[in-house]
Design a protein around this motif. Structure first.
Motif, PDB file in Angstrom:
ATOM      1  N   VAL A  46       1.108  -3.162  11.283  1.00 31.98           N
ATOM      2  CA  VAL A  46       0.430  -2.489  12.401  1.00 31.98           C
ATOM      3  C   VAL A  46       0.813  -1.009  12.412  1.00 31.98           C
ATOM      4  N   SER A  47       2.095  -0.720  12.232  1.00 32.50           N
ATOM      5  CA  SER A  47       2.552   0.676  12.188  1.00 32.50           C
ATOM      6  C   SER A  47       1.860   1.447  11.072  1.00 32.50           C
ATOM      7  N   GLU A  48       1.829   0.869   9.889  1.00 36.82           N
ATOM      8  CA  GLU A  48       1.238   1.557   8.742  1.00 36.82           C
ATOM      9  C   GLU A  48      -0.258   1.763   8.914  1.00 36.82           C
ATOM     10  N   LEU A  49      -0.970   0.728   9.355  1.00 33.51           N
ATOM     11  CA  LEU A  49      -2.423   0.848   9.481  1.00 33.51           C
ATOM     12  C   LEU A  49      -2.825   1.786  10.612  1.00 33.51           C
ATOM     13  N   LEU A  96     -10.383   4.508   1.779  1.00 30.42           N
ATOM     14  CA  LEU A  96      -8.937   4.464   1.607  1.00 30.42           C
ATOM     15  C   LEU A  96      -8.583   4.857   0.182  1.00 30.42           C
ATOM     16  N   ARG A  97      -7.473   5.522   0.058  1.00 33.11           N
ATOM     17  CA  ARG A  97      -6.948   5.847  -1.266  1.00 33.11           C
ATOM     18  C   ARG A  97      -5.709   5.016  -1.482  1.00 33.11           C
ATOM     19  N   PHE A  98      -5.746   4.243  -2.533  1.00 37.97           N
ATOM     20  CA  PHE A  98      -4.615   3.373  -2.844  1.00 37.97           C
ATOM     21  C   PHE A  98      -4.106   3.783  -4.209  1.00 37.97           C
ATOM     22  N   GLY A  99      -2.911   4.311  -4.233  1.00 37.85           N
ATOM     23  CA  GLY A  99      -2.386   4.778  -5.503  1.00 37.85           C
ATOM     24  C   GLY A  99      -0.918   4.446  -5.637  1.00 37.85           C
ATOM     25  N   ASP A 100      -0.361   4.915  -6.691  1.00 37.43           N
ATOM     26  CA  ASP A 100       1.056   4.718  -6.970  1.00 37.43           C
ATOM     27  C   ASP A 100       1.743   6.054  -6.702  1.00 37.43           C
ATOM     28  N   PRO A 101       2.371   6.207  -5.527  1.00 39.12           N
ATOM     29  CA  PRO A 101       2.950   7.499  -5.189  1.00 39.12           C
ATOM     30  C   PRO A 101       4.152   7.832  -6.076  1.00 39.12           C
ATOM     31  N   SER A 102       4.311   9.105  -6.311  1.00 37.93           N
ATOM     32  CA  SER A 102       5.473   9.532  -7.088  1.00 37.93           C
ATOM     33  C   SER A 102       6.724   9.383  -6.225  1.00 37.93           C
ATOM     34  N   PRO A 103       7.896   9.280  -6.841  1.00 36.49           N
ATOM     35  CA  PRO A 103       9.131   9.140  -6.068  1.00 36.49           C
ATOM     36  C   PRO A 103       9.379  10.309  -5.119  1.00 36.49           C
ATOM     37  N   GLU A 104       8.841  11.493  -5.442  1.00 38.77           N
ATOM     38  CA  GLU A 104       9.045  12.674  -4.613  1.00 38.77           C
ATOM     39  C   GLU A 104       8.085  12.726  -3.425  1.00 38.77           C
ATOM     40  N   SER A 105       7.006  11.963  -3.467  1.00 42.79           N
ATOM     41  CA  SER A 105       5.981  12.024  -2.437  1.00 42.79           C
ATOM     42  C   SER A 105       6.484  11.476  -1.108  1.00 42.79           C
ATOM     43  N   ARG A 160       2.680   5.363   0.674  1.00 38.52           N
ATOM     44  CA  ARG A 160       3.307   4.047   0.524  1.00 38.52           C
ATOM     45  C   ARG A 160       2.819   3.018   1.550  1.00 38.52           C
ATOM     46  N   GLY A 161       2.045   3.440   2.519  1.00 41.45           N
ATOM     47  CA  GLY A 161       1.615   2.546   3.588  1.00 41.45           C
ATOM     48  C   GLY A 161       0.854   1.334   3.091  1.00 41.45           C
ATOM     49  N   LEU A 162      -0.162   1.560   2.276  1.00 39.87           N
ATOM     50  CA  LEU A 162      -0.936   0.422   1.775  1.00 39.87           C
ATOM     51  C   LEU A 162      -0.147  -0.411   0.783  1.00 39.87           C
ATOM     52  N   LEU A 163       0.790   0.215   0.103  1.00 36.02           N
ATOM     53  CA  LEU A 163       1.676  -0.553  -0.781  1.00 36.02           C
ATOM     54  C   LEU A 163       2.493  -1.539   0.050  1.00 36.02           C
ATOM     55  N   LEU A 164       3.006  -1.086   1.181  1.00 39.21           N
ATOM     56  CA  LEU A 164       3.751  -1.987   2.072  1.00 39.21           C
ATOM     57  C   LEU A 164       2.864  -3.101   2.609  1.00 39.21           C
ATOM     58  N   ARG A 195      -1.189 -13.749  -1.706  1.00 42.85           N
ATOM     59  CA  ARG A 195      -1.552 -12.397  -1.351  1.00 42.85           C
ATOM     60  C   ARG A 195      -2.780 -11.987  -2.153  1.00 42.85           C
ATOM     61  N   ALA A 196      -3.696 -11.285  -1.475  1.00 41.99           N
ATOM     62  CA  ALA A 196      -4.926 -10.859  -2.134  1.00 41.99           C
ATOM     63  C   ALA A 196      -5.468  -9.613  -1.447  1.00 41.99           C
ATOM     64  N   VAL A 197      -6.268  -8.857  -2.165  1.00 39.32           N
ATOM     65  CA  VAL A 197      -6.970  -7.696  -1.638  1.00 39.32           C
ATOM     66  C   VAL A 197      -8.445  -8.006  -1.690  1.00 39.32           C
ATOM     67  N   GLU A 198      -9.140  -7.714  -0.590  1.00 42.70           N
ATOM     68  CA  GLU A 198     -10.580  -7.949  -0.542  1.00 42.70           C
ATOM     69  C   GLU A 198     -11.273  -6.713  -0.018  1.00 42.70           C
TER      70      GLU A 198
END
Length: 143
Positions: free
Chosen positions: A49-52, A91-100, A104-108, A138-141
């Motif tokens: 809920v926090s992330e979304l 939505l943008r779903f990516g692999d954030p760099s460690p410095e970013s 990370r919200g959608l990753l969580l 777990r799945a993404v739709e």
């Protein structure tokens, strides 16, 4: 915040484009899960809920508007969280760099929720996630 009376298995609240709305959304969600005696995955649900809501407020809610948080408890005890916004964009779903500091919200959400997805609305979109009480596949739709 404007809370509307609903069917006992659906609760909704509307939040303004305001930083305090994330805390209010978590409090509303916690109270709803407690009322429903659906507390098996409270921490996972609250974090999602926090992330979304944060994502919606930062990227999906135009100035002067707000977001709708809908919580649904299905008969099979699955908890569904929906965050509706009226902003444009996908939505943008990516692999954030460690410095970013962002990204990370959608990753969580992917790691914690059993399913999640995006549904187009006019205007905007609804991002949702579901939680099976004992965990599940777990799945993404729709993303």
């Amino acid at each position: 915040m404007n809370v509307q009376p609903q069917h006992p298995h659906t609760r909704e609240a509307f939040y303004r484009r305001d930083r305090r709305s994330v805390r209010l959304a978590r409090e509303f969600t916690h109270a709803t899960l407690t009322d429903w005696a659906a507390t098996a995955r409270t921490d996972d649900v609250l974090l999602c809920v926090s992330e979304l809501t944060t994502n919606a407020l930062l990227h999906g809610v135009p100035p002067g508007r707000g977001l709708l948080l809908r919580l649904v408890r299905h008969l099979d005890e699955v908890i569904r969280v929906e965050v509706h916004d009226s902003g444009p964009g996908r939505l943008r779903f990516g692999d954030p760099s460690p410095e970013s500091e962002h990204g990370r919200g959608l990753l969580l959400v992917t790691l914690l929720a059993d399913k999640w997805g995006v549904e187009d609305r006019n205007p905007g979109k609804a991002v949702w996630c579901e939680f099976v009480p004992e965990g599940g596949n777990r799945a993404v739709e729709g993303g």
